[in-house]
Design an enzyme around this catalytic site. Structure first.
Site, PDB file in Angstrom:
ATOM      1  N   ASP A 146       0.852  -1.148  -0.003  1.00  0.00           N
ATOM      2  CA  ASP A 146      -0.006   0.010  -0.058  1.00  0.00           C
ATOM      3  C   ASP A 146       0.845   1.322  -0.023  1.00  0.00           C
ATOM      4  O   ASP A 146       1.514   1.578   0.892  1.00  0.00           O
ATOM      5  CB  ASP A 146      -0.839  -0.006   1.166  1.00  0.00           C
ATOM      6  CG  ASP A 146      -2.150  -1.094   1.111  1.00  0.00           C
ATOM      7  OD1 ASP A 146      -2.209  -2.070   2.025  1.00  0.00           O
ATOM      8  OD2 ASP A 146      -2.689  -0.985  -0.024  1.00  0.00           O
ATOM      9  N   ASP A 151     -10.176  -5.577  -0.804  1.00  0.00           N
ATOM     10  CA  ASP A 151      -8.946  -4.986  -0.363  1.00  0.00           C
ATOM     11  C   ASP A 151      -9.858  -4.350   0.931  1.00  0.00           C
ATOM     12  O   ASP A 151     -10.464  -3.330   0.786  1.00  0.00           O
ATOM     13  CB  ASP A 151      -8.293  -4.185  -1.107  1.00  0.00           C
ATOM     14  CG  ASP A 151      -7.227  -3.710  -0.333  1.00  0.00           C
ATOM     15  OD1 ASP A 151      -6.324  -2.596  -0.845  1.00  0.00           O
ATOM     16  OD2 ASP A 151      -7.190  -3.843   1.112  1.00  0.00           O
TER      17      ASP A 151
HETATM   18  C1  DX5 Z   1      -6.688  -0.324   3.348  1.00  0.00           C
HETATM   19  C2  DX5 Z   1      -5.528  -1.355   3.284  1.00  0.00           C
HETATM   20  C3  DX5 Z   1      -5.496  -2.815   3.364  1.00  0.00           C
HETATM   21  C4  DX5 Z   1      -6.096  -3.553   4.462  1.00  0.00           C
HETATM   22  C5  DX5 Z   1      -5.503  -3.852   5.808  1.00  0.00           C
HETATM   23  O1  DX5 Z   1      -6.427   0.704   3.015  1.00  0.00           O
HETATM   24  O2  DX5 Z   1      -5.354  -1.153   1.890  1.00  0.00           O
HETATM   25  O3  DX5 Z   1      -4.119  -3.444   3.206  1.00  0.00           O
HETATM   26  O4  DX5 Z   1      -7.385  -2.809   4.914  1.00  0.00           O
HETATM   27  O5  DX5 Z   1      -6.132  -5.131   6.218  1.00  0.00           O
HETATM   28  P1  DX5 Z   1      -7.199  -5.081   7.439  1.00  0.00           P
HETATM   29  O6  DX5 Z   1      -8.374  -4.262   6.783  1.00  0.00           O
HETATM   30  O7  DX5 Z   1      -7.556  -6.467   7.430  1.00  0.00           O
HETATM   31  O8  DX5 Z   1      -6.720  -4.637   8.358  1.00  0.00           O
HETATM   32 ZN    ZN Z   2      -4.430  -2.041  -0.402  1.00  0.00          ZN
END
Ligand code: DX5
Ligand code: ZN
Length: 221
Positions: A35, A176
Site C-alpha cells: 500500500d 481489499d
Molecule cells: C486499506 C489497506 C488494506 C487493508 C489492511 O487501505 O489497503 O491493506 O485494509 O487489512 P485489514 O483491513 O484486514 O486490517
Molecule cells: Zn491496499
C-alpha cells in the site's frame, strides 16, 4: 481454481517483516500487497519507493502494488515495477486513468483498476480491454483495522456478473479491506479471486501465522 492471497505488508511491523516473509514463502502466499499512500489521495502515509526496492532484496514473492496516490501516471517510473506483477491505480485519483493503465501495461506489469466503495461499476466500461484485474475497496482506503462496508459485497457480485456477461471471466477481482475469515467466505462466494489479507486475517495475534494462513486458505478454496 482457489483464491489467491495478497499479504498486506503495511500490517507487518519493521521488526517482524523478515519473519513474515519467510512464513509467506513457506506457505506459498501468491503476492505481497504494497500500500503506497501519499497523504493527499488518502489521509495517511505508509510505504514508499525505497520500501519496494528493499523488499525485493528480502523476498522473491511477486508484488501487488496498490497506488493510493494522486496522478499516478506521473509517478509510475519512480517505482521498481517488474513484468507480470499487479499494479493498481485508483479511478478517482487522476483525470487520465487510461493513460495510467496504459503505462503500467507498457512496463509489462498487469494493470489493475481500483475503485473506492462509492464509485459505480460504470467506471470500468471503457477500460476492460486494458485490464488484468479490478480492485474493489471494501473499506475507505487509508487504514488497516477498519470494518467492511456492507454494500461492497453486492458490488463484488455485480462486478463478477458484469465481467462474465462481457466474456471477461479472465479479469480477476481483488477485495481489499477487512478481509476477515468470515468476510472472505462471503467475498469468495461473490466472485473474489485475490484476497488482501491484513490484520483481519493472517496478521492476527490469536494464532501463529502458519496456522492463520492454512485456515484462511480453507475459507477461500
Ligand atoms: C486499506 C489497506 C488494506 C487493508 C489492511 O487501505 O489497503 O491493506 O485494509 O487489512 P485489514 O483491513 O484486514 O486490517
Ligand atoms: Zn491496499
Amino acid at each position: 481454481m482457489s483464491g489467491k492471497i495478497s499479504a498486506s505488508m503495511m500490517c507487518a511491523g519493521p521488526a517482524e517483516t523478515e519473519r513474515y516473509l519467510k512464513c509467506f514463502e513457506r506457505n506459498g502466499v501468491e503476492y505481497l500487497h504494497i500500500d503506497i499512500m501519499d497523504g493527499c489521495f488518502v489521509p495517511n502515509y505508509t510505504l514508499g519507493t525505497d520500501y519496494v526496492k528493499a523488499l525485493r532484496k528480502l523476498s522473491p514473492i511477486p508484488l501487488d502494488i496498490h497506488l493510493m496516490i494522486e496522478r499516478p501516471e506521473e509517478k509510475l517510473d519512480w517505482f521498481d515495477i517488474r513484468p507480470g506483477e499487479y499494479v493498481s491505480v485508483h479511478y478517482e485519483s487522476t483525470r487520465h486513468v487510461h493513460r495510467a493503465i496504459a503505462k503500467i501495461a507498457e512496463k509489462g506489469a498487469r494493470p489493475m483498476l481500483a475503485l473506492n466503495p462509492a464509485t459505480p461499476l460504470s467506471a470500468i466500461d471503457y477500460l476492460t480491454d486494458d485490464l488484468a484485474a479490478i480492485l474493489i475497496m471494501t473499506v475507505n482506503p487509508g487504514f488497516s483495522g477498519q470494518k467492511m462496508i456492507p454494500q461492497t459485497l453486492g458490488k463484488i457480485s455485480d462486478l463478477r456478473r458484469r465481467l462474465d456477461e462481457m466474456g471477461r471471466g479472465d479479469i480477476e477481482i481483488e477485495a481489499d479491506g477487512n478481509v476477515s475469515f468470515a468476510n472472505a467466505q462471503k467475498m469468495r462466494a461473490a466472485g473474489t479471486g485475490i484476497f488482501v489479507a491484513g490484520t483481519s486475517s493472517i496478521f492476527t495475534k490469536e494464532t501463529d501465522t502458519d496456522t492463520a494462513i492454512r485456515n484462511f486458505r480453507d475459507v477461500i478454496a
